[in-house]
Design a protein around this motif. Structure first.
Motif, PDB file in Angstrom:
ATOM      1  N   LYS A 201      -7.997  20.741   2.903  1.00 56.03           N
ATOM      2  CA  LYS A 201      -7.619  20.215   1.544  1.00 56.03           C
ATOM      3  C   LYS A 201      -6.214  19.918   1.395  1.00 56.03           C
ATOM      4  CE  LYS A 201      -8.093  20.204  -3.603  1.00 56.03           C
ATOM      5  NZ  LYS A 201      -8.585  21.089  -4.648  1.00 56.03           N
ATOM      6  N   PRO A 202      -5.094  20.699   1.804  1.00 57.69           N
ATOM      7  CA  PRO A 202      -3.799  20.236   1.874  1.00 57.69           C
ATOM      8  C   PRO A 202      -3.496  19.137   2.733  1.00 57.69           C
ATOM      9  CG  PRO A 202      -3.957  22.444   1.797  1.00 57.69           C
ATOM     10  CD  PRO A 202      -5.311  21.955   2.238  1.00 57.69           C
ATOM     11  N   LYS A 203      -4.013  19.139   4.153  1.00 61.37           N
ATOM     12  CA  LYS A 203      -4.100  18.051   4.880  1.00 61.37           C
ATOM     13  C   LYS A 203      -4.608  16.584   4.511  1.00 61.37           C
ATOM     14  CE  LYS A 203      -4.525  21.215   8.798  1.00 61.37           C
ATOM     15  NZ  LYS A 203      -3.022  21.149   9.379  1.00 61.37           N
ATOM     16  N   VAL A 204      -5.677  16.644   3.530  1.00 63.08           N
ATOM     17  CA  VAL A 204      -6.206  15.654   3.031  1.00 63.08           C
ATOM     18  C   VAL A 204      -5.228  15.251   1.976  1.00 63.08           C
ATOM     19  CG1 VAL A 204      -8.173  14.613   1.671  1.00 63.08           C
ATOM     20  CG2 VAL A 204      -8.466  16.235   3.490  1.00 63.08           C
ATOM     21  N   GLU A 205      -4.626  16.115   1.081  1.00 63.21           N
ATOM     22  CA  GLU A 205      -3.894  15.612   0.057  1.00 63.21           C
ATOM     23  C   GLU A 205      -2.722  15.204   0.570  1.00 63.21           C
ATOM     24  OE1 GLU A 205      -3.148  17.587  -4.259  1.00 63.21           O
ATOM     25  OE2 GLU A 205      -3.282  19.108  -2.720  1.00 63.21           O
ATOM     26  N   LYS A 206      -1.962  15.921   1.554  1.00 62.66           N
ATOM     27  CA  LYS A 206      -0.690  15.415   2.040  1.00 62.66           C
ATOM     28  C   LYS A 206      -0.954  13.912   2.666  1.00 62.66           C
ATOM     29  CE  LYS A 206       2.714  16.406   5.366  1.00 62.66           C
ATOM     30  NZ  LYS A 206       3.455  17.305   6.332  1.00 62.66           N
ATOM     31  N   LEU A 207      -2.047  13.545   3.167  1.00 54.26           N
ATOM     32  CA  LEU A 207      -2.148  12.195   3.901  1.00 54.26           C
ATOM     33  C   LEU A 207      -2.234  11.033   2.570  1.00 54.26           C
ATOM     34  CD1 LEU A 207      -4.383  12.738   6.907  1.00 54.26           C
ATOM     35  CD2 LEU A 207      -1.928  11.903   6.898  1.00 54.26           C
ATOM     36  N   LEU A 208      -3.140  11.459   1.679  1.00 56.25           N
ATOM     37  CA  LEU A 208      -3.391  10.509   0.480  1.00 56.25           C
ATOM     38  C   LEU A 208      -2.127  10.402  -0.319  1.00 56.25           C
ATOM     39  CD1 LEU A 208      -6.884  11.989  -0.636  1.00 56.25           C
ATOM     40  CD2 LEU A 208      -6.525   9.895   0.581  1.00 56.25           C
ATOM     41  N   THR A 209      -1.406  11.572  -0.361  1.00 52.71           N
ATOM     42  CA  THR A 209      -0.159  11.256  -1.270  1.00 52.71           C
ATOM     43  C   THR A 209       0.720  10.348  -0.404  1.00 52.71           C
ATOM     44  OG1 THR A 209      -0.400  13.357  -2.405  1.00 52.71           O
ATOM     45  CG2 THR A 209       1.800  12.403  -2.120  1.00 52.71           C
ATOM     46  N   LEU A 210       0.988  10.485   0.832  1.00 56.77           N
ATOM     47  CA  LEU A 210       1.830   9.672   1.667  1.00 56.77           C
ATOM     48  C   LEU A 210       1.491   8.372   1.478  1.00 56.77           C
ATOM     49  CD1 LEU A 210       3.946   9.422   3.895  1.00 56.77           C
ATOM     50  CD2 LEU A 210       2.234   9.814   5.610  1.00 56.77           C
ATOM     51  N   ILE A 211       0.309   7.843   1.739  1.00 62.62           N
ATOM     52  CA  ILE A 211      -0.191   6.358   1.725  1.00 62.62           C
ATOM     53  C   ILE A 211      -0.477   5.745   0.272  1.00 62.62           C
ATOM     54  CG2 ILE A 211      -1.074   6.748   4.084  1.00 62.62           C
ATOM     55  CD1 ILE A 211      -3.753   6.349   3.071  1.00 62.62           C
ATOM     56  N   ARG A 212      -0.588   6.498  -0.653  1.00 62.02           N
ATOM     57  CA  ARG A 212      -0.731   5.986  -2.164  1.00 62.02           C
ATOM     58  C   ARG A 212      -0.019   4.960  -2.563  1.00 62.02           C
ATOM     59  NH1 ARG A 212      -0.879   5.884  -7.644  1.00 62.02           N
ATOM     60  NH2 ARG A 212      -3.040   5.833  -8.548  1.00 62.02           N
ATOM     61  N   PRO A 213       1.396   4.991  -2.593  1.00 61.08           N
ATOM     62  CA  PRO A 213       2.359   3.695  -3.018  1.00 61.08           C
ATOM     63  C   PRO A 213       1.970   2.527  -1.984  1.00 61.08           C
ATOM     64  CG  PRO A 213       3.526   5.742  -2.474  1.00 61.08           C
ATOM     65  CD  PRO A 213       2.092   6.192  -1.935  1.00 61.08           C
ATOM     66  N   TYR A 214       1.409   2.718  -0.928  1.00 64.24           N
ATOM     67  CA  TYR A 214       1.309   1.404   0.076  1.00 64.24           C
ATOM     68  C   TYR A 214      -0.125   0.918  -0.403  1.00 64.24           C
ATOM     69  CZ  TYR A 214       5.264   3.453   2.196  1.00 64.24           C
ATOM     70  OH  TYR A 214       6.571   3.567   2.489  1.00 64.24           O
ATOM     71  N   VAL A 215      -1.018   1.783  -0.722  1.00 64.23           N
ATOM     72  CA  VAL A 215      -2.454   1.291  -1.209  1.00 64.23           C
ATOM     73  C   VAL A 215      -2.136   0.356  -2.331  1.00 64.23           C
ATOM     74  CG1 VAL A 215      -4.547   1.852  -2.072  1.00 64.23           C
ATOM     75  CG2 VAL A 215      -3.545   3.353  -0.476  1.00 64.23           C
ATOM     76  N   LEU A 216      -1.017   0.630  -3.099  1.00 63.07           N
ATOM     77  CA  LEU A 216      -0.976  -0.194  -4.361  1.00 63.07           C
ATOM     78  C   LEU A 216      -0.235  -1.742  -3.818  1.00 63.07           C
ATOM     79  CD1 LEU A 216       0.460   2.624  -6.727  1.00 63.07           C
ATOM     80  CD2 LEU A 216      -1.914   1.092  -7.164  1.00 63.07           C
ATOM     81  N   GLN A 217       0.074  -1.631  -2.588  1.00 62.23           N
ATOM     82  CA  GLN A 217       0.870  -2.887  -2.101  1.00 62.23           C
ATOM     83  C   GLN A 217      -0.190  -3.802  -1.115  1.00 62.23           C
ATOM     84  OE1 GLN A 217       4.913  -2.390  -0.641  1.00 62.23           O
ATOM     85  NE2 GLN A 217       4.902  -0.212  -1.552  1.00 62.23           N
ATOM     86  N   ASP A 218      -1.503  -2.811  -0.806  1.00 62.33           N
ATOM     87  CA  ASP A 218      -2.285  -3.650   0.256  1.00 62.33           C
ATOM     88  C   ASP A 218      -3.125  -4.602  -0.623  1.00 62.33           C
ATOM     89  OD1 ASP A 218      -4.553  -3.969   1.782  1.00 62.33           O
ATOM     90  OD2 ASP A 218      -4.107  -2.185   2.729  1.00 62.33           O
ATOM     91  N   PRO A 219      -2.999  -5.923  -0.323  1.00 58.15           N
ATOM     92  CA  PRO A 219      -3.845  -7.135  -0.819  1.00 58.15           C
ATOM     93  C   PRO A 219      -5.243  -6.824  -1.011  1.00 58.15           C
ATOM     94  CG  PRO A 219      -2.986  -7.688   1.284  1.00 58.15           C
ATOM     95  CD  PRO A 219      -2.297  -6.163   0.958  1.00 58.15           C
ATOM     96  N   TYR A 220      -5.694  -5.979   0.247  1.00 61.47           N
ATOM     97  CA  TYR A 220      -7.373  -5.744   0.375  1.00 61.47           C
ATOM     98  C   TYR A 220      -7.781  -4.457  -0.444  1.00 61.47           C
ATOM     99  CZ  TYR A 220      -6.504  -9.164   4.166  1.00 61.47           C
ATOM    100  OH  TYR A 220      -6.153 -10.329   4.752  1.00 61.47           O
ATOM    101  N   LYS A 221      -6.812  -3.683  -0.797  1.00 64.28           N
ATOM    102  CA  LYS A 221      -6.984  -2.229  -1.200  1.00 64.28           C
ATOM    103  C   LYS A 221      -6.734  -1.781  -2.648  1.00 64.28           C
ATOM    104  CE  LYS A 221      -9.677  -0.496   2.259  1.00 64.28           C
ATOM    105  NZ  LYS A 221     -11.049   0.215   2.037  1.00 64.28           N
ATOM    106  N   LYS A 222      -5.758  -2.588  -3.026  1.00 65.81           N
ATOM    107  CA  LYS A 222      -5.062  -2.082  -4.386  1.00 65.81           C
ATOM    108  C   LYS A 222      -6.051  -2.263  -5.527  1.00 65.81           C
ATOM    109  CE  LYS A 222      -2.708  -6.738  -4.782  1.00 65.81           C
ATOM    110  NZ  LYS A 222      -1.582  -7.467  -5.176  1.00 65.81           N
ATOM    111  N   GLN A 223      -7.022  -3.008  -5.469  1.00 64.85           N
ATOM    112  CA  GLN A 223      -7.966  -3.332  -6.737  1.00 64.85           C
ATOM    113  C   GLN A 223      -8.795  -2.043  -6.588  1.00 64.85           C
ATOM    114  OE1 GLN A 223      -7.656  -5.188  -4.131  1.00 64.85           O
ATOM    115  NE2 GLN A 223      -9.589  -6.445  -3.628  1.00 64.85           N
ATOM    116  N   HIS A 224      -9.019  -1.225  -5.632  1.00 64.89           N
ATOM    117  CA  HIS A 224      -9.773  -0.231  -5.516  1.00 64.89           C
ATOM    118  C   HIS A 224      -9.063   1.112  -5.490  1.00 64.89           C
ATOM    119  CE1 HIS A 224     -12.906  -3.160  -4.154  1.00 64.89           C
ATOM    120  NE2 HIS A 224     -12.165  -3.483  -3.250  1.00 64.89           N
ATOM    121  N   ILE A 225      -7.976   1.068  -6.245  1.00 64.82           N
ATOM    122  CA  ILE A 225      -7.114   2.499  -6.192  1.00 64.82           C
ATOM    123  C   ILE A 225      -7.853   3.508  -6.944  1.00 64.82           C
ATOM    124  CG2 ILE A 225      -6.044   1.859  -8.334  1.00 64.82           C
ATOM    125  CD1 ILE A 225      -4.362   3.710  -5.294  1.00 64.82           C
ATOM    126  N   ASN A 226      -8.710   3.165  -7.971  1.00 64.39           N
ATOM    127  CA  ASN A 226      -9.457   4.199  -8.637  1.00 64.39           C
ATOM    128  C   ASN A 226     -10.520   5.047  -7.751  1.00 64.39           C
ATOM    129  OD1 ASN A 226      -8.162   3.885 -11.022  1.00 64.39           O
ATOM    130  ND2 ASN A 226      -9.804   2.472 -11.742  1.00 64.39           N
TER     131      ASN A 226
END
Length: 363
Positions: free
Chosen positions: A310-335
């Motif tokens: 779980k900490p490994k998953v959480e670390k990766l997700l936390t790292l890339i989340r700001p960039y998901v919000l900038q990804d034109p293909y993924k930002k609308q699926h942030i939920n």
């Protein structure tokens, strides 16, 4: 975790005419010239799309060959995977890292953010190519590498695709590195898997394959639930010093509870004993089957736990989340992205429960 941690920025520049050619011929592997800026350095590269069915997706995956300079950090070829169907964007990396944790050779990977001609293309996973540079980077003995290219990479004399005897022992495989002389060792390996009498199998097969590493690779498939992993999604490396084959995983985005379309895959979908000819023959030997059982138990006691993963998953997700919000293909699926920590955690819990219930099958 340092909130300031960032992922590398890759800036891709393609002439409009070359870009049109690339977009018009998505099924052709011929590369186009382009330039890539990373780490404040500019590289002349050859660029092509990669993958099979994924070329139809709106967010493409790429293969990059460095032309001038010819190498970047010891590699002359890298892959940029869009991870388009994975809501978390981390399953491939999570799997490769997990394989490394349990003692299996696996490619290194990292998330990057790609722009193309100044326009955001989004988050990609940069994946190390499995080739001669892969061996050199790890100070491994020189040898040969064969890619499993389709479902006929089943370690069998019979084709999975047309259910007939294979016309070639290499059917389903492609030599990535090595010489024609290495084809002989590969053919002998496939032939011996299928023809050694069962009474002699436990004594003779260790002359061709590193059994411990094969069982670790098998365990990795079982824990990550890569349904295609037994007959596809891997490379075979033959160690030139000891002559033994071992398996390197590849393409692990359809894992951790999701299938190739990103849909829910039940925790009991992939059987504990897997499939393919070599796996079946190894697990038919009492000693190898008990070795595999002990290995599964050991990994479930250490690496395949919620506390470890779980900490490994959480670390990766936390790292890339700001960039998901900038990804034109993924930002609308942030939920959906934000639900993935719970989804993967639940998968681990349910998969552990299923596997514990099936361990007796290996007695």
């Amino acid at each position: 975790m340092d909130k300031a941690e960032k992922i590398p920025q890759y800036k891709l520049f393609i002439k409009p005419s070359d870009l049109r050619e690339l977009e018009w011929t998505i099924w052709i592997d011929d590369p186009i010239p382009a330039q890539l800026t990373l780490d404040r350095k500019r590289f002349d590269i050859d660029l092509s799309y990669r993958g099979s069915h994924i070329r139809d997706f709106s967010k493409k995956s790429y293969q990059i060959s460095f032309h001038k300079p010819t190498k970047y950090k010891g590699a002359n070829l890298i892959h940029l995977n869009a991870e388009f169907k994975d809501p978390s964007l981390i399953r491939n990396k999570l799997s490769f890292d997990f394989f490394s944790e349990i003692g299996v050779l696996a490619p290194q990977s990292r998330h990057i953010f790609l722009t193309q001609n100044g326009k955001a293309e989004g988050i990609y996973l940069e994946i190390e190519s499995v080739d001669e540079n892969f061996l050199k980077k790890r100070n491994l003995p020189n040898g040969s590498i064969f890619y499993a290219v389709d479902g006929d990479a089943n370690f069998s004399l019979m084709s999975d695709l047309d259910k007939e005897t294979k016309k070639s022992l290499e059917l389903g495989y492609e030599r990535k590195y090595g010489t024609r002389a290495d084809d002989h060792y590969f053919q002998e390996f496939i032939y011996k898997i299928n023809t050694i009498p069962q009474r002699e199998f436990s004594r003779k097969i260790p002359k061709y394959v590193d059994v411990d590493k094969y069982l670790r690779w098998l365990a990795g498939i079982i824990f990550t639930s890569n349904y295609d992993g037994f007959v596809h999604n891997y490379a075979l490396y033959r160690n030139g010093d000891n002559g033994l084959f071992e398996v390197i995983p590849w393409d692990y985005d359809a894992t951790w509870g999701r299938d190739v379309n990103g849909k829910l895959m039940e925790a009991n979908y992939v059987p504990i004993d897997g499939y393919n000819t070599l796996t079946a023959r190894l697990l038919a030997v009492d000693g190898f089957r008990k070795q595999y059982q002990r290995l599964l138990i050991d990994i479930m006691n250490h690496q395949f736990t919620v506390e470890f993963m779980k900490p490994k998953v959480e670390k990766l997700l936390t790292l890339i989340r700001p960039y998901v919000l900038q990804d034109p293909y993924k930002k609308q699926h942030i939920n959906d992205f934000d639900l993935e920590l719970g989804f993967i955690t639940k998968y681990i819990q349910e998969r552990r429960k299923y596997l514990y219930g099936k361990l007796a099958k290996l007695n």
